[in-house]
Design a protein around this motif. Sequence first.
Motif, PDB file in Angstrom:
ATOM      1  N   LEU A 114      -9.653  -1.878 -11.132  1.00 45.02           N
ATOM      2  CA  LEU A 114      -8.924  -3.068 -10.724  1.00 45.02           C
ATOM      3  C   LEU A 114      -8.008  -2.496  -9.595  1.00 45.02           C
ATOM      4  N   VAL A 115      -7.500  -1.270  -9.503  1.00 38.69           N
ATOM      5  CA  VAL A 115      -6.639  -0.952  -8.416  1.00 38.69           C
ATOM      6  C   VAL A 115      -7.139   0.349  -7.711  1.00 38.69           C
ATOM      7  N   ASP A 116      -7.126   0.272  -6.381  1.00 34.61           N
ATOM      8  CA  ASP A 116      -7.661   1.043  -5.578  1.00 34.61           C
ATOM      9  C   ASP A 116      -6.723   2.456  -5.473  1.00 34.61           C
ATOM     10  N   ASP A 117      -5.212   2.200  -5.450  1.00 31.92           N
ATOM     11  CA  ASP A 117      -4.535   3.446  -5.484  1.00 31.92           C
ATOM     12  C   ASP A 117      -3.782   3.522  -6.710  1.00 31.92           C
ATOM     13  N   VAL A 118      -4.354   4.541  -7.661  1.00 30.00           N
ATOM     14  CA  VAL A 118      -3.871   4.785  -9.001  1.00 30.00           C
ATOM     15  C   VAL A 118      -3.577   6.557  -9.091  1.00 30.00           C
ATOM     16  N   GLU A 119      -2.182   6.813  -9.589  1.00 29.65           N
ATOM     17  CA  GLU A 119      -2.083   8.076  -9.844  1.00 29.65           C
ATOM     18  C   GLU A 119      -1.731   8.081 -11.330  1.00 29.65           C
ATOM     19  N   VAL A 120      -2.239   8.881 -12.151  1.00 32.74           N
ATOM     20  CA  VAL A 120      -2.025   9.210 -13.261  1.00 32.74           C
ATOM     21  C   VAL A 120      -1.390  10.895 -13.731  1.00 32.74           C
ATOM     22  N   THR A 121      -0.392  10.766 -14.311  1.00 35.37           N
ATOM     23  CA  THR A 121       0.226  12.075 -14.627  1.00 35.37           C
ATOM     24  C   THR A 121       0.642  12.050 -16.155  1.00 35.37           C
ATOM     25  N   ALA A 122       0.352  13.099 -16.867  1.00 30.55           N
ATOM     26  CA  ALA A 122       0.395  13.330 -18.312  1.00 30.55           C
ATOM     27  C   ALA A 122       0.918  14.609 -18.472  1.00 30.55           C
ATOM     28  N   GLY A 123       1.719  14.815 -19.771  1.00 33.48           N
ATOM     29  CA  GLY A 123       2.059  16.176 -20.221  1.00 33.48           C
ATOM     30  C   GLY A 123       2.739  16.090 -21.537  1.00 33.48           C
ATOM     31  N   GLU A 124       3.125  17.138 -21.919  1.00 33.29           N
ATOM     32  CA  GLU A 124       3.724  17.076 -23.315  1.00 33.29           C
ATOM     33  C   GLU A 124       4.948  16.291 -23.548  1.00 33.29           C
ATOM     34  N   ASN A 125       5.783  15.634 -22.671  1.00 31.63           N
ATOM     35  CA  ASN A 125       6.820  15.052 -22.598  1.00 31.63           C
ATOM     36  C   ASN A 125       6.533  13.487 -22.318  1.00 31.63           C
ATOM     37  N   GLY A 126       5.200  13.136 -21.950  1.00 27.30           N
ATOM     38  CA  GLY A 126       4.979  11.590 -21.680  1.00 27.30           C
ATOM     39  C   GLY A 126       4.106  11.632 -20.595  1.00 27.30           C
ATOM     40  N   GLY A 127       3.815  10.366 -20.097  1.00 24.67           N
ATOM     41  CA  GLY A 127       2.872  10.065 -18.934  1.00 24.67           C
ATOM     42  C   GLY A 127       3.436   9.024 -18.141  1.00 24.67           C
ATOM     43  N   LEU A 128       2.746   8.746 -16.893  1.00 27.16           N
ATOM     44  CA  LEU A 128       3.122   7.908 -15.927  1.00 27.16           C
ATOM     45  C   LEU A 128       1.763   7.292 -15.080  1.00 27.16           C
ATOM     46  N   ILE A 129       1.659   6.231 -15.004  1.00 26.44           N
ATOM     47  CA  ILE A 129       0.512   5.741 -14.200  1.00 26.44           C
ATOM     48  C   ILE A 129       1.342   4.841 -13.166  1.00 26.44           C
ATOM     49  N   ARG A 130       0.991   5.274 -11.948  1.00 29.14           N
ATOM     50  CA  ARG A 130       1.596   4.658 -10.731  1.00 29.14           C
ATOM     51  C   ARG A 130       0.382   3.882 -10.034  1.00 29.14           C
ATOM     52  N   MET A 131       0.627   2.437  -9.883  1.00 29.05           N
ATOM     53  CA  MET A 131      -0.333   1.664  -9.096  1.00 29.05           C
ATOM     54  C   MET A 131       0.275   0.987  -8.126  1.00 29.05           C
ATOM     55  N   THR A 132      -0.422   1.034  -6.914  1.00 31.76           N
ATOM     56  CA  THR A 132       0.125   0.547  -5.765  1.00 31.76           C
ATOM     57  C   THR A 132      -0.813  -0.183  -4.829  1.00 31.76           C
ATOM     58  N   TRP A 133      -0.230  -1.383  -4.229  1.00 31.63           N
ATOM     59  CA  TRP A 133      -1.013  -2.464  -3.724  1.00 31.63           C
ATOM     60  C   TRP A 133      -0.385  -2.664  -2.245  1.00 31.63           C
ATOM     61  N   PRO A 134      -1.106  -3.008  -1.139  1.00 32.71           N
ATOM     62  CA  PRO A 134      -0.600  -3.305   0.085  1.00 32.71           C
ATOM     63  C   PRO A 134       0.222  -4.585   0.065  1.00 32.71           C
ATOM     64  N   THR A 135       1.202  -4.915   1.031  1.00 33.01           N
ATOM     65  CA  THR A 135       1.807  -6.238   0.993  1.00 33.01           C
ATOM     66  C   THR A 135       1.621  -6.838   2.552  1.00 33.01           C
ATOM     67  N   THR A 136       1.734  -8.196   2.501  1.00 31.84           N
ATOM     68  CA  THR A 136       1.715  -8.682   3.907  1.00 31.84           C
ATOM     69  C   THR A 136       3.224  -9.131   3.904  1.00 31.84           C
ATOM     70  N   PRO A 137       3.722  -8.756   5.439  1.00 34.70           N
ATOM     71  CA  PRO A 137       5.194  -9.187   5.496  1.00 34.70           C
ATOM     72  C   PRO A 137       5.370 -10.681   5.491  1.00 34.70           C
ATOM     73  N   SER A 138       6.357 -11.262   4.995  1.00 38.04           N
ATOM     74  CA  SER A 138       6.308 -12.599   5.224  1.00 38.04           C
ATOM     75  C   SER A 138       6.900 -12.879   6.646  1.00 38.04           C
ATOM     76  N   VAL A 139       6.238 -14.180   6.906  1.00 36.99           N
ATOM     77  CA  VAL A 139       6.418 -14.678   8.214  1.00 36.99           C
ATOM     78  C   VAL A 139       7.594 -15.785   8.348  1.00 36.99           C
ATOM     79  N   ALA A 140       8.573 -15.488   8.887  1.00 32.67           N
ATOM     80  CA  ALA A 140       9.624 -16.511   9.223  1.00 32.67           C
ATOM     81  C   ALA A 140       9.287 -17.807   9.937  1.00 32.67           C
ATOM     82  N   VAL A 141       9.317 -18.893   9.620  1.00 32.59           N
ATOM     83  CA  VAL A 141       8.889 -20.019  10.212  1.00 32.59           C
ATOM     84  C   VAL A 141      10.003 -20.625  11.173  1.00 32.59           C
ATOM     85  N   VAL A 142       9.975 -20.447  12.217  1.00 34.22           N
ATOM     86  CA  VAL A 142      11.358 -20.818  12.981  1.00 34.22           C
ATOM     87  C   VAL A 142      11.090 -22.274  13.468  1.00 34.22           C
ATOM     88  N   PRO A 143      11.853 -23.359  13.282  1.00 31.33           N
ATOM     89  CA  PRO A 143      11.729 -24.700  13.563  1.00 31.33           C
ATOM     90  C   PRO A 143      11.606 -24.807  15.447  1.00 31.33           C
TER      91      PRO A 143
END
Length: 143
Positions: A114-143
């Motif tokens: 599901l996710v192109d950019d995934v990092e998984v770390t795990a050890g005896e004290n727990g684990g972490l899954i980091r998933m990252t997606w690109p964002t598009t900057p919001s474009v301000a509409v100027v009247p």
Amino acid sequence: MATVELRFSALPEHVRTARLVAAAVARRAGVDEAVLDEVRLAVGEACTRAVGLHQSSGVSAPVRVSLIEEEKQFSIEVGDEAPHAVPGDRSSGAGDADVEVEEDDMGLAVISGLVDDVEVTAGENGGLIRMTWPTTPSVAVVP
């Protein structure tokens, strides 16, 4: 950098809430609308995995979810405090350990699909899954 943090008891009924919050924050951060279902599914899978690890290990600590808005990307970290076996170490009950490892591997495979950019770390004290997606900057509409 804006961060939203969730902590919830390791109960399956809280996974849905984590999914909904993650999708709402991802939308606000500028993640493409077409990808939001994947965000929801990936977060649900990661949280379900963390809940299962906590329950099977008897860990009472909450599952942690961090929603991190950075420049040009949005990341979600799902952390658990369950002890993870070191690869190759299956000294506990072999049958049950094999089933748990297969279920864990399946969950991670779903997330990776599901996710192109995934990092998984795990050890005896727990684990972490980091998933990252690109964002598009919001474009301000100027009247």
